[in-house]
Design an enzyme around this catalytic site. Structure first.
Site, PDB file in Angstrom:
ATOM      1  CD  GLU A  85      -2.877   1.097   2.428  1.00 24.42           C
ATOM      2  OE1 GLU A  85      -3.195  -0.024   2.891  1.00 24.42           O
ATOM      3  OE2 GLU A  85      -3.345   2.160   2.862  1.00 24.42           O
ATOM      4  CE  LYS A 280      -6.107  -1.444   5.750  1.00 24.68           C
ATOM      5  NZ  LYS A 280      -5.242  -0.612   4.919  1.00 24.68           N
ATOM      6  CG  ASP A 296       1.575 -16.687  11.479  1.00 19.87           C
ATOM      7  OD1 ASP A 296       0.773 -15.985  10.817  1.00 19.87           O
ATOM      8  OD2 ASP A 296       1.323 -17.860  11.836  1.00 19.87           O
ATOM      9  CG  HIS A 393      -3.938   7.409   0.097  1.00 20.40           C
ATOM     10  ND1 HIS A 393      -3.162   6.391   0.613  1.00 20.40           N
ATOM     11  CD2 HIS A 393      -4.723   6.847  -0.844  1.00 20.40           C
ATOM     12  CE1 HIS A 393      -3.481   5.262   0.013  1.00 20.40           C
ATOM     13  NE2 HIS A 393      -4.427   5.514  -0.870  1.00 20.40           N
TER      14      HIS A 393
HETATM   15  C1  MEV Z   1      -5.692   3.219   5.280  1.00 21.91           C
HETATM   16  O1  MEV Z   1      -4.987   2.073   4.890  1.00 21.91           O
HETATM   17  C2  MEV Z   1      -5.669   3.376   6.780  1.00 21.91           C
HETATM   18  C3  MEV Z   1      -6.532   4.527   7.330  1.00 21.91           C
HETATM   19  O2  MEV Z   1      -7.874   4.365   6.891  1.00 21.91           O
HETATM   20  C4  MEV Z   1      -6.476   4.405   8.835  1.00 21.91           C
HETATM   21  C5  MEV Z   1      -7.419   5.325   9.578  1.00 21.91           C
HETATM   22  O3  MEV Z   1      -8.457   5.711   9.028  1.00 21.91           O
HETATM   23  O4  MEV Z   1      -7.103   5.629  10.745  1.00 21.91           O
HETATM   24  C6  MEV Z   1      -6.037   5.840   6.861  1.00 21.91           C
END
Ligand code: MEV
Length: 442
Positions: A85, A280, A296, A393
């Site tokens: 990513e 995430k 792992d 991003h």
């Molecule tokens: C993207 O891979 C991760 C985010 O969505 C995490 C978040 O929203 O805190 C940017």
């Protein structure tokens, strides 16, 4: 449509590819070319990868990036990250620099205990089973000596075993619940071997235990397996600084930033829809280092998310507070990691990654990985609560969009310059590139 095949695993690699290509792939020449393009020219290295798993037909590359300038417990690290990513590595690097100038990260391993269980059914009197367990407890440990000898010499081994009555959940269900210290090994093989030995000992000893009736002598062992839930293999990572030192631009004061940041954390603490995305983002950092160091990531993911719901509702893994003008931001997570055994001694890139980190102990690696997660969350919340995530991003994603349009090197230079001052979107890149190409054609 697909078809079945028997004896597939016995086919040579080329024959496996022939079958896959003939059965599933429309352009057989292209397909074969793509699969073979990823083979390594070094036959020994390729064979090593072939033998990591079964039915290998090619390699699947992930970018291996590095994030420098991490100051952790007063020591500098460059952290290796394997991830597909865009913007994750850039975010880690940027956050590392930010906190390097503010005293760096502090990390600490709180505990290192791992768990394994023998699940079994026993159709009889609980008090007699308890008496049986007390009688054989030392035998259970003794019978594992050949497995535990080396680990014990290094200071690890079986910590304790207990009998757990689970009959209120399932009729006749009991467990041997065991805890282990596996030092620098992740310990899955060690734990599972001990558990399978426990199961054998239980079965054997039950047959000769005087206290059991004929029916009670026959233990029904369901399974013996480690748990990937390791709430007592815990690490904490933290950053802190004066609130006013949080600002590094004129757009937001330190106080305004800290308040928005705390709000974002509070939301993730109470709102599961947000908490999942929040966590995430943390796992973006954690998985990338876990993968780069040959650990792992599925085990880590399963354990971390279970921990995030330990209070009955899925919640944020990070927390923040302001006290006496000091902003503190921290993360506490369970991590079962190894720096010996498994892939760590086999995969050349993993060995290199570990060497880059100064060949850490498992405890040090837990600290580094936790810091990578905390840094990633800081970067995400910082963008989300100020500029929004897309600005940064999409800038990082620009190269992927350009590659989708087969932009050449000259076009890339021009477009990267253009998008330094323009908002990146798929359609904006498409239009700008089309205009550029038209101009060049004219
Ligand atoms: C993207 O891979 C991760 C985010 O969505 C995490 C978040 O929203 O805190 C940017």
């Amino acid at each position: 449509m697909g078809k079945t095949i028997s004896g597939f695993s016995k086919l040579s690699k080329s024959k496996k590819i022939d079958w896959i290509v003939d059965t599933y792939l429309s352009n057989s020449k292209d397909a074969e070319h793509i699969l073979k393009q990823y083979w390594n020219a070094d036959n020994k290295l390729q064979q090593l990868h072939d033998e990591f798993i079964e039915n290998t037909i090619s390699n699947y590359y992930l970018p291996f990036g590095v994030a420098p300038n991490f100051l952790i417990n007063d020591k500098m690290y460059t952290i290796p990250m394997a991830i597909e990513e865009s913007s994750v590595v850039a975010a880690a690097s940027k956050t590392a620099k930010f906190w390097m100038d503010r005293g760096g990260f502090k990390a600490e391993v709180i505990s290192t205990t791992k768990i394994g269980q023998v699940h079994f059914m026993y159709h009889g009197r609980t008090d007699v089973l308890k008496a049986f367990f007390i009688t054989i407890k030392s035998k259970l440990i003794e019978d594992c000596k050949s497995i535990t000898k080396n680990m014990e010499l290094r200071g690890g081994g079986i910590i304790d075993i207990e009998l757990r009555d689970k009959t209120t959940d399932i009729k006749d269900y009991y467990q041997i619940h065991a805890s282990f210290e596996t030092l620098d090994a992740m310990g899955a093989n060690f734990i599972n071997s001990c558990l399978e030995q426990f199961a054998k000992t239980v079965k054997r000893q039950a047959l000769i235990f005087d206290g059991f009736s004929e029916k009670e002598k026959h233990m029904d062992i369901v399974m013996s397996i480690l748990s990937n839930y390791v709430p007592d293999c815990l690490v904490r990572a933290e950053v802190s600084c004066k609130v006013e030192d949080l600002s590094d631009n004129d757009a937001f004061s330190g106080e305004a930033f800290a308040n928005r940041f705390l709000q974002a954390i509070k939301i993730a603490e109470v709102e599961p829809y947000r908490a999942v995305t929040h966590n995430k983002g943390i796992m973006n950092g954690i998985d990338a280092v876990v993968l780069a160091t040959g650990n792992d990531f599925r085990a880590v993911e399963a354990g971390v998310h279970a921990y995030a719901s330990r209070n009955g509702s899925y919640s944020s893994l990070t927390h923040a507070k302001i006290e006496d003008g000091i902003f503190t931001f921290w993360l506490e997570i369970p991590l079962a990691l190894g720096t010996v055994g498994g892939l760590t001694g086999l995969h050349p890139l993993v060995k290199l990654a570990l060497e880059m980190l100064g060949n850490p102990t498992a405890k040090e690696l837990m600290e580094i990985v936790a810091v990578a997660g905390l840094a990633q969350n800081f970067a995400a919340l910082r963008s989300l609560t100020t500029t929004g995530i897309q600005q940064g991003h999409m800038k990082m994603h620009l190269m992927n969009i350009l590659n989708q349009f087969n932009a050449n090197d000259a076009e890339k230079v021009i477009l990267i310059e253009h998008f330094k001052t323009n908002t990146v979107s798929f359609s904006a890149v498409s239009e700008t590139l089309a205009t550029l190409r038209m101009r060049i054609d004219d």
